[in-house]
Design an enzyme around this catalytic site. Structure first.
Site, PDB file in Angstrom:
ATOM      1  CD1 TRP A   1     -12.148  10.332   0.861  1.00 49.46           C
ATOM      2  CD2 TRP A   1     -11.383   9.194   2.739  1.00 49.46           C
ATOM      3  NE1 TRP A   1     -12.172   8.996   0.408  1.00 49.46           N
ATOM      4  CE2 TRP A   1     -11.846   8.333   1.425  1.00 49.46           C
ATOM      5  CE3 TRP A   1     -10.808   8.799   3.627  1.00 49.46           C
ATOM      6  CZ2 TRP A   1     -11.519   6.905   1.657  1.00 49.46           C
ATOM      7  CZ3 TRP A   1     -10.706   7.463   3.732  1.00 49.46           C
ATOM      8  CH2 TRP A   1     -11.102   6.440   2.695  1.00 49.46           C
TER       9      TRP A   1
ATOM     10  CE  LYS B   1      -5.690   2.779   9.167  1.00 54.67           C
ATOM     11  NZ  LYS B   1      -5.384   2.964   7.747  1.00 54.67           N
TER      12      LYS B   1
ATOM     13  CD  GLU C   1       5.620  24.586   0.489  1.00 59.26           C
ATOM     14  OE1 GLU C   1       7.054  24.625   0.679  1.00 59.26           O
ATOM     15  OE2 GLU C   1       4.820  24.838   1.540  1.00 59.26           O
TER      16      GLU C   1
ATOM     17  CG  ASP D   1      -2.717  10.926   5.454  1.00 56.62           C
ATOM     18  OD1 ASP D   1      -1.732  10.288   5.914  1.00 56.62           O
ATOM     19  OD2 ASP D   1      -3.268  10.272   4.780  1.00 56.62           O
TER      20      ASP D   1
ATOM     21  CD  GLU E   1      -3.074   0.949   2.280  1.00 60.90           C
ATOM     22  OE1 GLU E   1      -3.415  -0.397   2.317  1.00 60.90           O
ATOM     23  OE2 GLU E   1      -3.873   1.957   2.427  1.00 60.90           O
ATOM     24  NE  ARG E   2      -2.315   5.214  -0.173  1.00 62.29           N
ATOM     25  CZ  ARG E   2      -3.403   5.485  -0.915  1.00 62.29           C
ATOM     26  NH1 ARG E   2      -3.067   5.596  -2.122  1.00 62.29           N
ATOM     27  NH2 ARG E   2      -4.314   5.636  -0.352  1.00 62.29           N
TER      28      ARG E   2
ATOM     29  CD  GLU F   1      -0.637   8.043   0.769  1.00 60.16           C
ATOM     30  OE1 GLU F   1      -0.110   7.806   1.862  1.00 60.16           O
ATOM     31  OE2 GLU F   1      -1.726   8.016   0.738  1.00 60.16           O
TER      32      GLU F   1
ATOM     33  CD  GLU G   1      -7.515   5.991   6.553  1.00 56.58           C
ATOM     34  OE1 GLU G   1      -6.772   5.141   6.144  1.00 56.58           O
ATOM     35  OE2 GLU G   1      -7.503   7.124   6.097  1.00 56.58           O
TER      36      GLU G   1
ATOM     37  CG  ASN H   1      -5.048  -0.286   6.263  1.00 56.83           C
ATOM     38  OD1 ASN H   1      -5.713   0.046   7.345  1.00 56.83           O
ATOM     39  ND2 ASN H   1      -4.780   0.385   5.162  1.00 56.83           N
TER      40      ASN H   1
ATOM     41  CE  LYS I   1      -0.820   8.665   9.056  1.00 59.78           C
ATOM     42  NZ  LYS I   1      -1.516   8.371   7.770  1.00 59.78           N
TER      43      LYS I   1
HETATM   44  C1  GCV Z   1      -2.240   2.335   5.376  1.00 63.40           C
HETATM   45  C2  GCV Z   1      -3.597   7.220   4.395  1.00 63.40           C
HETATM   46  C3  GCV Z   1      -3.008   6.400   3.153  1.00 63.40           C
HETATM   47  C4  GCV Z   1      -3.707   5.043   3.680  1.00 63.40           C
HETATM   48  C5  GCV Z   1      -2.890   4.606   4.774  1.00 63.40           C
HETATM   49  C6  GCV Z   1      -3.495   5.428   6.034  1.00 63.40           C
HETATM   50  C7  GCV Z   1      -2.852   5.207   7.376  1.00 63.40           C
HETATM   51  O1  GCV Z   1      -4.910   7.388   4.398  1.00 63.40           O
HETATM   52  O2  GCV Z   1      -3.538   7.035   2.093  1.00 63.40           O
HETATM   53  O3  GCV Z   1      -2.934   4.101   2.457  1.00 63.40           O
HETATM   54  O4  GCV Z   1      -3.290   3.172   5.367  1.00 63.40           O
HETATM   55  O5  GCV Z   1      -3.110   6.764   5.635  1.00 63.40           O
HETATM   56  O6  GCV Z   1      -1.786   5.940   7.587  1.00 63.40           O
HETATM   57  O7  GCV Z   1      -3.185   4.338   7.928  1.00 63.40           O
END
Ligand code: GCV
Length: 653
Positions: free
Chosen positions: A515, A265, A485, A348, A143-144, A376, A269, A185, A343
């Site tokens: 979102w 997590k 940027e 994000d 993912e990413r 990402e 989400e 995830n 984070k």
């Molecule tokens: C792993 C963002 C990303 C998701 C990621 C999420 C997270 O939403 O787009 O791909 O999921 O962050 O940090 O859990």
């Protein structure tokens, strides 16, 4: 014509491709000391191999030490990460535990490769947990991920390959000591990592990592008792759930001696979590913390909890507030083996966000900063974007909560980054993205490390010591974040990227979605007001910062549209209108990206042809995409406002 002097590089070794070196000191010919531990032996092996690659003929003298110049390896018992390099007679001494020796040896080899004066260094890392989080799935996708398939999974199973050990070396060589191998995830077979089904594979991975002092972490699903244990609930206060976790941990920690804990997590989400059972985040985290505690285990609990099914019509809910709203009131309620993973910004991983105010609210709770070197939102390893200056800004940020030890770096107890690595032969997709991996490692050891020195050091280690190459490449790296940027979303507003894949421009892509990432632009104004008159987000900071961010005059301009809703005619400090500033940034950003690409092309005769060609291709894509960003954002704003660019550059009416 003079033949070209090009250094050929084995880029699969990244900065560990030690190059031949003239004028090595006499003492490198002998190594005295025979480390006993697995890590100590790895350190010795690295030292021998590194010196040999640099051209030294080194022998290992395991007998009684004499007075001849030598490198002396002194291994102390224990797991301490402290390391000392010091002069010893006509030679030098590297001392530490086995793990300390690994850091010491890599540091020493770097000194030699950089041609620095006699290395003397006494150091301990700033944080005991310095790790990478992999978002790798069981099917081998990431993912990413932007650098090929997973290093740790293939076809639904964990794998240990010859590269697993190489990876551990890379991490240890820049000071990292942990690695969570699967996605937060948790899907598919990754759930079964807890069951013992993949015991053999996990043990092999864990052993490869352990040799270099890198601990294994696993992401787990909060509802595993239902998914795996056939219980009807995952309620953290239910005795059968607690029992299930205790038993699972007992088996797992016995099977995997190098396992340190879990990353979770929850309630985020769509992931399950304690909120489903009316329990708090602290109750959820503490239940797991209790289960891992007999094994010295730790829980990394993510704070990425927000409403991801927001109605875009609802202007009162502000996603930026969510982390503090959920977690600040719980300070002091978490067990001592829980680390809240936060984070760096409140939303994000955008190219520009303020520092998360949550860092300032956790006086009695361990916190961990989470960065993202997977690019990402920052060009997906097709654009060069060196992130270390941004991370340094975050770590240096004063939260203004205490008189002393007030920066983010001083408040956190652990640090991690979402990894940018995969199975591509160069590990990070874009050759220059390896600077983010190296830099993050160095910063995690010493958060006061200088991003520019890191960039220069990385360039020399990767491409050789030609001063023109060093100046040019480190110059590109240092400019790259500002350039990215400028041609993307303006002044901290973020989220003008394409939905889902997050690459390229789409200024309204997230505007009518669920979102919580809106700019609410119309023909007169743009941005969300987050001061006291708006969503009140600014009040999550200490009073001085809250006042600064709430005032349009005092708010740092690069964050103006993160905090405020403003008319396009708003005057910036230099007299330009807000809109003109956005137009200018976009035109300039593209030109500056072009200048970076040209600077790279000037190095053609000085670089390994493979590296040169690969990076040139990536620059081509960066320029194509930068032009797209420039034209889409400028045109969208022009069509909305009908206010022309004062300099009459091309916009598409
Ligand atoms: C792993 C963002 C990303 C998701 C990621 C999420 C997270 O939403 O787009 O791909 O999921 O962050 O940090 O859990």
């Amino acid at each position: 014509m003079q033949p070209k002097e090009v250094i050929f590089v084995d880029y699969s070794l990244l900065w560990l491709d030690w190059k031949p070196k003239d004028g090595l000191p006499e003492y490198v010919k002998r190594i005295v000391g025979t480390p006993a531990t697995r890590q100590g032996k790895a350190a010795l092996r690295e030292l021998m191999a590194g010196l040999s690659a640099m051209g030294a003929e080194t022998e290992q003298c395991s007998g009684k030490p004499d007075d001849l110049p030598a490198i002396r390896l002194k291994e102390y018992p224990g797991q301490d990460e402290k390391v000392t390099l010091r002069r010893s007679g006509d030679g030098m001494e590297i001392s530490g535990s086995g793990q300390g020796l690994i850091y010491g040896v890599f540091r020493f080899l770097r000194h030699l490769a950089l041609g620095e004066a006699f290395p003397e260094w006494e150091s301990s890392p700033a944080y005991p947990i310095r790790m990478l989080d992999h978002w790798d799935n069981d099917d081998g996708s990431i993912e990413r991920g932007y650098s090929g398939p997973s290093l740790f999974f293939r076809d639904g199973r964990p794998i240990c390959t010859e590269r697993t050990r190489d990876y551990a070396r890379l991490l240890a060589s820049c000071g990292l000591n942990g690695c969570c191998i699967n996605n937060v995830n948790v899907h598919g077979n990754a759930l079964k990592l807890l069951t013992g089904s993949y015991k053999r594979e996990l043990r092999r991975i864990a052993a490869c990592l352990a040799e270099y002092g890198v601990s294994l972490w696993l992401s787990v699903s909060f509802s595993a008792p239902i998914e795996l244990g056939r219980l009807e609930t995952a309620d953290p206060l239910d005795p059968s759930v607690r029992q299930w976790w205790r038993e699972t941990c007992g088996r797992l920690f016995a099977e995997l001696p190098n396992l340190v804990g879990f990353l979770v997590k929850a309630d985020s989400e769509g992931r399950p979590g304690p909120h489903s059972y009316g329990r708090s985040q602290a109750e959820g985290a503490n239940m797991l913390a209790e289960a891992v505690s007999p094994f010295g285990g730790k829980i990394l609990w993510r704070c990425f909890v927000y409403n991801c099914t927001q109605d875009w019509r609802d202007a009162r809910t502000d996603r930026a507030r969510a982390q503090c709203d959920h977690f600040a009131p719980l300070d002091g309620q978490f067990r001592e083996n829980v680390y809240l993973q936060i984070k760096n910004g409140p939303v994000d991983f955008q190219i520009r966000e303020p520092v998360s105010p949550l860092f300032g609210h956790l006086e009695h709770t361990n916190s961990m900063a989470e960065f993202q070197i997977a690019q990402e939102y920052t060009g997906q390893q097709r654009h060069v974007c060196y992130l270390i200056p941004m991370f340094r800004e975050v770590l240096d940020f004063h939260l203004e909560h205490r008189a002393e030890r007030d920066t983010v770096a001083e408040n956190i107890s652990a640090i991690c980054a979402v990894s940018n690595t995969g199975s591509d032969f160069n590990w990070t997709g874009h050759d220059l993205a390896a600077a983010n991996l190296f830099g993050f490692g160095l910063l995690s050891w010493d958060p006061s490390a200088d991003p520019e020195l890191i960039a220069r050091e990385w360039t020399i280690l990767s491409f050789g010591a030609d001063p023109e190459v060093t100046d040019t490449v480190s110059g590109i790296l240092m400019r790259s974040r500002d350039v990215y940027e400028k041609y993307t979303a303006p002044l901290g507003i973020g989220w003008m990227c394409a939905p889902n894949n997050h690459y390229g421009p789409s200024p309204e892509g997230y505007e009518y979605d669920r979102w919580g990432t809106y700019h609410r632009a119309n023909h007169l104004e743009i941005g969300v007001e987050r001061g006291p008159e708006g969503t009140g987000y600014t009040q999550q900071y200490s009073p001085g910062l809250a006042a600064m961010y709430a005032s349009t005059e005092d708010c740092p301009e690069e964050l103006l549209l993160f905090f405020h809703r403003l008319p396009y005619a708003y005057r910036m400090k230099d007299g330009r209108t807000l809109l003109q500033r956005i137009y200018d940034d976009h035109f300039e950003g593209y030109e500056e990206a072009k200048a970076m690409a040209e600077a790279w092309e000037n190095l053609e005769d000085k670089l390994d042809p493979g590296i040169y060609a690969r990076v040139r291709e990536r620059f081509r894509e960066q320029l194509r995409c930068a032009a797209e960003w420039r034209d889409v954002i400028n045109t969208w704003l022009y069509r909305l406002t009908l206010i022309p660019d004062e300099k009459c550059r091309t916009i598409y009416p």
